[in-house]
Scaffold this motif. Structure first.
Motif, PDB file in Angstrom:
ATOM      1  N   GLY A 196       9.337  30.965  39.043  1.00  0.00           N
ATOM      2  CA  GLY A 196       8.174  30.984  38.166  1.00  0.00           C
ATOM      3  C   GLY A 196       8.021  32.239  37.339  1.00  0.00           C
ATOM      4  N   ARG A 197       9.003  33.128  37.371  1.00  0.00           N
ATOM      5  CA  ARG A 197       8.893  34.351  36.591  1.00  0.00           C
ATOM      6  C   ARG A 197       9.335  34.111  35.154  1.00  0.00           C
ATOM      7  N   THR A 198       8.803  34.916  34.247  1.00  0.00           N
ATOM      8  CA  THR A 198       9.153  34.814  32.844  1.00  0.00           C
ATOM      9  C   THR A 198      10.329  35.736  32.545  1.00  0.00           C
ATOM     10  N   ALA A 199      10.939  35.533  31.374  1.00  0.00           N
ATOM     11  CA  ALA A 199      12.053  36.398  30.974  1.00  0.00           C
ATOM     12  C   ALA A 199      11.626  37.867  30.885  1.00  0.00           C
ATOM     13  N   PRO A 200      10.459  38.193  30.299  1.00  0.00           N
ATOM     14  CA  PRO A 200      10.029  39.600  30.279  1.00  0.00           C
ATOM     15  C   PRO A 200       9.828  40.172  31.680  1.00  0.00           C
ATOM     16  N   GLU A 201       9.280  39.375  32.609  1.00  0.00           N
ATOM     17  CA  GLU A 201       9.086  39.850  33.976  1.00  0.00           C
ATOM     18  C   GLU A 201      10.426  40.130  34.656  1.00  0.00           C
ATOM     19  N   LEU A 202      11.391  39.243  34.408  1.00  0.00           N
ATOM     20  CA  LEU A 202      12.717  39.451  34.979  1.00  0.00           C
ATOM     21  C   LEU A 202      13.399  40.666  34.368  1.00  0.00           C
ATOM     22  N   ALA A 203      13.207  40.842  33.065  1.00  0.00           N
ATOM     23  CA  ALA A 203      13.804  41.997  32.402  1.00  0.00           C
ATOM     24  C   ALA A 203      13.289  43.289  33.017  1.00  0.00           C
ATOM     25  N   GLU A 204      11.982  43.341  33.295  1.00  0.00           N
ATOM     26  CA  GLU A 204      11.409  44.535  33.907  1.00  0.00           C
ATOM     27  C   GLU A 204      11.917  44.715  35.336  1.00  0.00           C
ATOM     28  N   GLN A 205      11.986  43.632  36.083  1.00  0.00           N
ATOM     29  CA  GLN A 205      12.434  43.703  37.472  1.00  0.00           C
ATOM     30  C   GLN A 205      13.892  44.140  37.578  1.00  0.00           C
ATOM     31  N   LEU A 206      14.737  43.624  36.674  1.00  0.00           N
ATOM     32  CA  LEU A 206      16.166  43.896  36.752  1.00  0.00           C
ATOM     33  C   LEU A 206      16.601  45.064  35.876  1.00  0.00           C
ATOM     34  N   ALA A 207      15.621  45.697  35.223  1.00  0.00           N
ATOM     35  CA  ALA A 207      15.916  46.829  34.325  1.00  0.00           C
ATOM     36  C   ALA A 207      16.885  46.412  33.225  1.00  0.00           C
ATOM     37  N   LEU A 208      16.580  45.289  32.605  1.00  0.00           N
ATOM     38  CA  LEU A 208      17.392  44.767  31.511  1.00  0.00           C
ATOM     39  C   LEU A 208      16.515  44.511  30.299  1.00  0.00           C
ATOM     40  N   LYS A 209      17.148  44.280  29.172  1.00  0.00           N
ATOM     41  CA  LYS A 209      16.409  43.852  27.985  1.00  0.00           C
ATOM     42  C   LYS A 209      16.161  42.350  28.079  1.00  0.00           C
ATOM     43  N   VAL A 210      15.098  41.898  27.414  1.00  0.00           N
ATOM     44  CA  VAL A 210      14.754  40.482  27.464  1.00  0.00           C
ATOM     45  C   VAL A 210      15.893  39.635  26.908  1.00  0.00           C
ATOM     46  N   ASN A 211      16.507  40.093  25.799  1.00  0.00           N
ATOM     47  CA  ASN A 211      17.591  39.288  25.225  1.00  0.00           C
ATOM     48  C   ASN A 211      18.822  39.258  26.137  1.00  0.00           C
ATOM     49  N   THR A 212      18.968  40.293  26.982  1.00  0.00           N
ATOM     50  CA  THR A 212      20.068  40.280  27.954  1.00  0.00           C
ATOM     51  C   THR A 212      19.809  39.239  29.033  1.00  0.00           C
ATOM     52  N   VAL A 213      18.555  39.162  29.481  1.00  0.00           N
ATOM     53  CA  VAL A 213      18.180  38.126  30.448  1.00  0.00           C
ATOM     54  C   VAL A 213      18.445  36.747  29.860  1.00  0.00           C
ATOM     55  N   GLU A 214      18.074  36.567  28.606  1.00  0.00           N
ATOM     56  CA  GLU A 214      18.281  35.267  27.964  1.00  0.00           C
ATOM     57  C   GLU A 214      19.767  34.962  27.807  1.00  0.00           C
ATOM     58  N   SER A 215      20.575  36.006  27.604  1.00  0.00           N
ATOM     59  CA  SER A 215      22.026  35.807  27.503  1.00  0.00           C
ATOM     60  C   SER A 215      22.603  35.329  28.834  1.00  0.00           C
ATOM     61  N   TYR A 216      22.127  35.938  29.934  1.00  0.00           N
ATOM     62  CA  TYR A 216      22.586  35.496  31.251  1.00  0.00           C
ATOM     63  C   TYR A 216      22.198  34.045  31.501  1.00  0.00           C
ATOM     64  N   LEU A 217      20.987  33.662  31.069  1.00  0.00           N
ATOM     65  CA  LEU A 217      20.557  32.278  31.240  1.00  0.00           C
ATOM     66  C   LEU A 217      21.446  31.337  30.442  1.00  0.00           C
ATOM     67  N   LYS A 218      21.785  31.728  29.204  1.00  0.00           N
ATOM     68  CA  LYS A 218      22.642  30.873  28.373  1.00  0.00           C
ATOM     69  C   LYS A 218      24.013  30.695  29.001  1.00  0.00           C
TER      70      LYS A 218
END
Length: 248
Positions: A196-218
């Motif tokens: 249930g976490r959002t991409a921005p929340e994951l980015a903060e948790q994993l110390a990544l950029k939001v677009n990097t999180v989205e790249s991993y999802l893709k």
């Protein structure tokens, strides 16, 4: 199953073993039908050959090994359902879902305080539709409360951590069943979204950029043969047979 339920289902799974689980399960059920109380319990029964789930009432006379009840806010049900009654086929103001596994019965019961407010056939069907998800969650929650070999010297883990670990184990198991493999980061992102976490929340948790999180999802989506977050939810909770047929 409606796709809008998947983020909330992920949050319930992530709360496995915590004091918030029953409330979140109750709130999830409320998205499908109005109930005054939700009661979960575990009972010992004779072992059976395989797990089974059903919505038809069964005699629930075994003593509960563990039980939790949640009442809707401002509901008068608390005055009448402190000791929820056993299921009877004649009482249409309560519904019971049961699952037998490894010598135990796991039960979800929902109640309406006013016996005149009977559950309709459509409402029974709605609850039945999500029972394959609800009942395993209750089993995981109860098992998390009763560790097989508790070590008093070990520091307690957070309930959220336990829930996420359970979710990750289930995710890894599904990957293995389908013969798929993801990188550790791709898995972390998928499990976080399922929780249930959002991409921005994951980015903060994993110390990544939001677009990097989205790249991993893709990248994960390509490997899983899905198209995005909602497809990820369907991939996680759909029967394996359905996934295999869609990939064929």
């Amino acid at each position: 199953m409606n796709s809008h339920l998947f983020p909330q289902i992920g949050k319930v799974i992530a709360s496995t073993g915590s004091r918030h689980f029953s409330r979140m399960l109750h709130d999830l059920i409320l998205t499908q039908l109005a109930v005054d109380a939700t009661h979960i319990r575990q009972m010992r029964v004779e072992p059976v050959g395989r797990a089974s789930s059903r919505s038809e009432p069964e005699p629930l006379k075994e003593p509960a090994l563990l039980a939790e009840t949640v009442f809707s806010e401002h509901s008068a049900a608390a005055h009448h359902l402190q000791n929820p009654p056993a299921a009877t086929s004649a009482d249409a103001s309560q519904l019971h879902l049961t699952r037998r596994k490894d010598g135990y019965r796991y039960v979800i019961s929902v109640y309406r305080n006013d016996e005149s407010q009977r559950f309709s056939a459509q409402e029974r069907s709605l609850l039945q539709d999500i029972s394959p998800v609800l009942l395993p969650m209750v089993e995981k929650h109860i098992n998390a409360l009763q560790p097989a070999n508790p070590d008093p010297q070990s520091p307690p883990e957070s309930a959220e951590g336990n829930g996420l670990e359970t979710l990750r184990l289930r995710f890894d198991e599904r990957l293995e069943q389908l013969g798929l493999s993801l990188s550790n980061r791709e898995t972390e992102v998928c499990v976080g979204l399922l929780a249930g976490r959002t991409a921005p929340e994951l980015a903060e948790q994993l110390a990544l950029k939001v677009n990097t999180v989205e790249s991993y999802l893709k990248r994960a989506a390509i490997k899983l043969g899905i198209s995005g977050r909602h497809s990820l939810m369907r991939w996680m909770y759909s029967p394996l047979e359905a996934l295999a047929s869609s990939a064929a």
